[in-house]
Motif scaffolding. Sequence first.
Motif, PDB file in Angstrom:
ATOM      1  N   CYS A 120      10.135  -9.147 -10.943  1.00  0.00           N
ATOM      2  CA  CYS A 120       8.711  -9.373 -11.142  1.00  0.00           C
ATOM      3  C   CYS A 120       7.949  -8.511 -10.151  1.00  0.00           C
ATOM      4  CB  CYS A 120       8.356 -10.850 -10.961  1.00  0.00           C
ATOM      5  SG  CYS A 120       8.598 -11.450  -9.268  1.00  0.00           S
ATOM      6  N   GLY A 121       6.710  -8.214 -10.466  1.00  0.00           N
ATOM      7  CA  GLY A 121       5.892  -7.433  -9.552  1.00  0.00           C
ATOM      8  C   GLY A 121       5.588  -6.047 -10.081  1.00  0.00           C
ATOM      9  N   THR A 122       5.419  -5.108  -9.165  1.00  0.00           N
ATOM     10  CA  THR A 122       5.088  -3.739  -9.562  1.00  0.00           C
ATOM     11  C   THR A 122       5.983  -2.754  -8.820  1.00  0.00           C
ATOM     12  OG1 THR A 122       3.319  -2.071  -9.712  1.00  0.00           O
ATOM     13  CG2 THR A 122       3.208  -3.595  -7.843  1.00  0.00           C
ATOM     14  N   TRP A 123       6.619  -1.885  -9.583  1.00  0.00           N
ATOM     15  CA  TRP A 123       7.534  -0.883  -9.052  1.00  0.00           C
ATOM     16  C   TRP A 123       6.802   0.456  -8.949  1.00  0.00           C
ATOM     17  CZ3 TRP A 123       9.628   3.504 -11.646  1.00  0.00           C
ATOM     18  CH2 TRP A 123      10.681   4.157 -10.965  1.00  0.00           C
ATOM     19  N   ARG A 124       6.818   1.058  -7.763  1.00  0.00           N
ATOM     20  CA  ARG A 124       6.179   2.348  -7.518  1.00  0.00           C
ATOM     21  C   ARG A 124       4.723   2.390  -8.002  1.00  0.00           C
ATOM     22  NH1 ARG A 124      10.411   2.726  -5.256  1.00  0.00           N
ATOM     23  NH2 ARG A 124      11.773   4.546  -5.055  1.00  0.00           N
ATOM     24  N   PRO A 125       3.880   1.470  -7.541  1.00  0.00           N
ATOM     25  CA  PRO A 125       2.483   1.537  -7.971  1.00  0.00           C
ATOM     26  C   PRO A 125       1.850   2.856  -7.551  1.00  0.00           C
ATOM     27  CG  PRO A 125       2.734   0.098  -6.063  1.00  0.00           C
ATOM     28  CD  PRO A 125       4.119   0.421  -6.541  1.00  0.00           C
ATOM     29  N   GLY A 126       0.922   3.352  -8.356  1.00  0.00           N
ATOM     30  CA  GLY A 126       0.235   4.598  -8.052  1.00  0.00           C
ATOM     31  C   GLY A 126      -0.645   4.467  -6.817  1.00  0.00           C
ATOM     32  N   GLY A 127      -1.141   5.604  -6.331  1.00  0.00           N
ATOM     33  CA  GLY A 127      -1.922   5.641  -5.100  1.00  0.00           C
ATOM     34  C   GLY A 127      -3.045   4.620  -5.004  1.00  0.00           C
ATOM     35  N   PRO A 128      -3.954   4.568  -5.981  1.00  0.00           N
ATOM     36  CA  PRO A 128      -5.059   3.600  -5.894  1.00  0.00           C
ATOM     37  C   PRO A 128      -4.580   2.155  -5.832  1.00  0.00           C
ATOM     38  CG  PRO A 128      -5.558   5.304  -7.506  1.00  0.00           C
ATOM     39  CD  PRO A 128      -4.123   5.489  -7.115  1.00  0.00           C
ATOM     40  N   ALA A 129      -3.610   1.784  -6.667  1.00  0.00           N
ATOM     41  CA  ALA A 129      -3.104   0.415  -6.663  1.00  0.00           C
ATOM     42  C   ALA A 129      -2.376   0.112  -5.359  1.00  0.00           C
ATOM     43  CB  ALA A 129      -2.173   0.189  -7.857  1.00  0.00           C
ATOM     44  N   LEU A 130      -1.603   1.067  -4.878  1.00  0.00           N
ATOM     45  CA  LEU A 130      -0.867   0.864  -3.637  1.00  0.00           C
ATOM     46  C   LEU A 130      -1.824   0.666  -2.466  1.00  0.00           C
ATOM     47  CD1 LEU A 130       1.836   0.738  -2.190  1.00  0.00           C
ATOM     48  CD2 LEU A 130       1.813   3.249  -2.048  1.00  0.00           C
ATOM     49  N   ARG A 131      -2.893   1.425  -2.428  1.00  0.00           N
ATOM     50  CA  ARG A 131      -3.887   1.259  -1.355  1.00  0.00           C
ATOM     51  C   ARG A 131      -4.519  -0.135  -1.414  1.00  0.00           C
ATOM     52  NH1 ARG A 131      -4.859   6.711  -2.504  1.00  0.00           N
ATOM     53  NH2 ARG A 131      -6.509   6.226  -4.013  1.00  0.00           N
ATOM     54  N   LYS A 132      -4.833  -0.598  -2.613  1.00  0.00           N
ATOM     55  CA  LYS A 132      -5.428  -1.931  -2.753  1.00  0.00           C
ATOM     56  C   LYS A 132      -4.475  -3.019  -2.274  1.00  0.00           C
ATOM     57  CE  LYS A 132      -8.466  -0.834  -6.673  1.00  0.00           C
ATOM     58  NZ  LYS A 132      -8.729  -1.082  -8.120  1.00  0.00           N
ATOM     59  N   ILE A 133      -3.196  -2.869  -2.599  1.00  0.00           N
ATOM     60  CA  ILE A 133      -2.207  -3.861  -2.179  1.00  0.00           C
ATOM     61  C   ILE A 133      -2.114  -3.901  -0.652  1.00  0.00           C
ATOM     62  CG2 ILE A 133       0.248  -4.439  -2.191  1.00  0.00           C
ATOM     63  CD1 ILE A 133       0.329  -3.243  -5.061  1.00  0.00           C
ATOM     64  N   ARG A 134      -2.013  -2.737  -0.042  1.00  0.00           N
ATOM     65  CA  ARG A 134      -1.902  -2.689   1.417  1.00  0.00           C
ATOM     66  C   ARG A 134      -3.177  -3.203   2.088  1.00  0.00           C
ATOM     67  NH1 ARG A 134       1.196   3.161   1.450  1.00  0.00           N
ATOM     68  NH2 ARG A 134       3.329   2.317   1.400  1.00  0.00           N
ATOM     69  N   GLU A 135      -4.321  -2.866   1.535  1.00  0.00           N
ATOM     70  CA  GLU A 135      -5.581  -3.371   2.093  1.00  0.00           C
ATOM     71  C   GLU A 135      -5.646  -4.890   2.010  1.00  0.00           C
ATOM     72  OE1 GLU A 135      -8.533  -1.334  -0.148  1.00  0.00           O
ATOM     73  OE2 GLU A 135      -8.281   0.578   0.947  1.00  0.00           O
ATOM     74  N   SER A 136      -5.148  -5.440   0.905  1.00  0.00           N
ATOM     75  CA  SER A 136      -5.170  -6.899   0.745  1.00  0.00           C
ATOM     76  C   SER A 136      -4.245  -7.579   1.742  1.00  0.00           C
ATOM     77  CB  SER A 136      -4.765  -7.272  -0.686  1.00  0.00           C
ATOM     78  OG  SER A 136      -5.733  -6.847  -1.624  1.00  0.00           O
ATOM     79  N   ILE A 137      -3.094  -6.977   2.007  1.00  0.00           N
ATOM     80  CA  ILE A 137      -2.177  -7.526   3.009  1.00  0.00           C
ATOM     81  C   ILE A 137      -2.826  -7.498   4.381  1.00  0.00           C
ATOM     82  CG2 ILE A 137       0.010  -7.137   4.221  1.00  0.00           C
ATOM     83  CD1 ILE A 137       1.152  -6.076   1.580  1.00  0.00           C
ATOM     84  N   ASP A 138      -3.465  -6.385   4.691  1.00  0.00           N
ATOM     85  CA  ASP A 138      -4.084  -6.206   6.011  1.00  0.00           C
ATOM     86  C   ASP A 138      -5.303  -7.112   6.201  1.00  0.00           C
ATOM     87  OD1 ASP A 138      -4.541  -4.969   8.543  1.00  0.00           O
ATOM     88  OD2 ASP A 138      -6.036  -3.665   7.617  1.00  0.00           O
ATOM     89  N   GLU A 139      -6.124  -7.226   5.170  1.00  0.00           N
ATOM     90  CA  GLU A 139      -7.389  -7.955   5.298  1.00  0.00           C
ATOM     91  C   GLU A 139      -7.234  -9.463   5.185  1.00  0.00           C
ATOM     92  OE1 GLU A 139      -9.818  -6.160   2.336  1.00  0.00           O
ATOM     93  OE2 GLU A 139      -9.933  -4.216   3.374  1.00  0.00           O
ATOM     94  N   ASP A 140      -6.221  -9.918   4.470  1.00  0.00           N
ATOM     95  CA  ASP A 140      -6.004 -11.359   4.324  1.00  0.00           C
ATOM     96  C   ASP A 140      -4.504 -11.632   4.384  1.00  0.00           C
ATOM     97  OD1 ASP A 140      -6.036 -14.042   3.801  1.00  0.00           O
ATOM     98  OD2 ASP A 140      -7.304 -13.923   2.011  1.00  0.00           O
ATOM     99  N   SER A 141      -3.976 -11.518   5.578  1.00  0.00           N
ATOM    100  CA  SER A 141      -2.535 -11.671   5.759  1.00  0.00           C
ATOM    101  C   SER A 141      -2.063 -13.073   5.391  1.00  0.00           C
ATOM    102  CB  SER A 141      -2.142 -11.352   7.198  1.00  0.00           C
ATOM    103  OG  SER A 141      -2.818 -12.205   8.105  1.00  0.00           O
ATOM    104  N   ALA A 142      -2.927 -14.067   5.585  1.00  0.00           N
ATOM    105  CA  ALA A 142      -2.539 -15.441   5.272  1.00  0.00           C
ATOM    106  C   ALA A 142      -2.266 -15.607   3.780  1.00  0.00           C
ATOM    107  CB  ALA A 142      -3.625 -16.415   5.727  1.00  0.00           C
ATOM    108  N   ALA A 143      -3.105 -14.999   2.944  1.00  0.00           N
ATOM    109  CA  ALA A 143      -2.915 -15.106   1.498  1.00  0.00           C
ATOM    110  C   ALA A 143      -1.625 -14.408   1.070  1.00  0.00           C
ATOM    111  CB  ALA A 143      -4.110 -14.517   0.761  1.00  0.00           C
TER     112      ALA A 143
END
Length: 228
Positions: A120-143
Motif C-alpha cells: 500500500c502507499g506510493t512507490w517512487r512518487p514524482g518530485g511535486p508529490a514527494l516534496r508534499k510528503i516530506r513537507e507534511s512529515i516535517d510540518e506535522d510530525s505527530a500526524a
Amino acid sequence: MSSTYFTPATFSFLRDLADNNNREWFQARKSRYEEDVRDPALSFIADFAPRLKEISPHFRADPRANGGSMFRIYRDTRFSKDKSPYKTHTGIQFRHEAGKDAHAPGFYLHVQPGSCFIGCGTWRPGGPALRKIRESIDEDSAAWKQASRDKRFTTSFELAGDSLIRAPMGYDPYHPLIVDLRRKDFIGVTPLSADVLTSDGFLDTFAGLCRDAAPFQRWLCRAIGVPY
C-alpha cells in the motif's frame, strides 16, 4: 462471498515461464497463461471492486485485460540490459482515481512463486508529490507518526522501499525523523504465503489488510492533496 482465484496452476505457469522466458515458448502456451494467470486475476479485480468502494470510493478496481488494474505481462526492455520479454510475476494495482500510473497511491498485490506480498502507499512518487510528503512529515510530525506507527497498520504492514543515503536538500541531517524524510518510497508491505493466496477466503483476507492500511493511506492522500 468465498471464492478461489489463484491456484497452484498459477504458480506452476509462472515458474515455467521463469525457466523459458522467450516468445516462442510463451506463444505456444498463451492459452495456459490466460486460463491460469490472467483470467483469475481479472476475476479477482472484478470481485474486489465493491469491497474497495467500501474502503475508499477514490480508488479504482478496473478488470479490463488491457489498461486496467492488472499490469501487462510484457516487459519494457528498451532501457534494460535484461531483454527477457515477459515478467515472471503478476502485479495488480488498485490506483487512486487521481493517478494514472504505477507511482500513484494505491493498493497492490504481487503474485510470484516464493515472493507474494500486498503493498500500500506510493512507490517512487514524482518530485511535486514527494516534496508534499516530506513537507507534511516535517510540518506535522505527530500526524505522520500517528499514521505510520498506528498499531492497526504496523500489525499488518512494515514500511519498505529505498531511501536516500543523505538528508534531502533543505533538511537537517539530524532531524528527529530523518530516516522517514530520506525515504524515496512511502509503501507498506506484508508478505503472503502461497497457501493464503490460493485459499477460498483470500478476497476477505485482502480486503481486511487493505482496511488495516487505512490510517497510512488516509495520511498519504491528505499529504499529496487528494481525497481519501
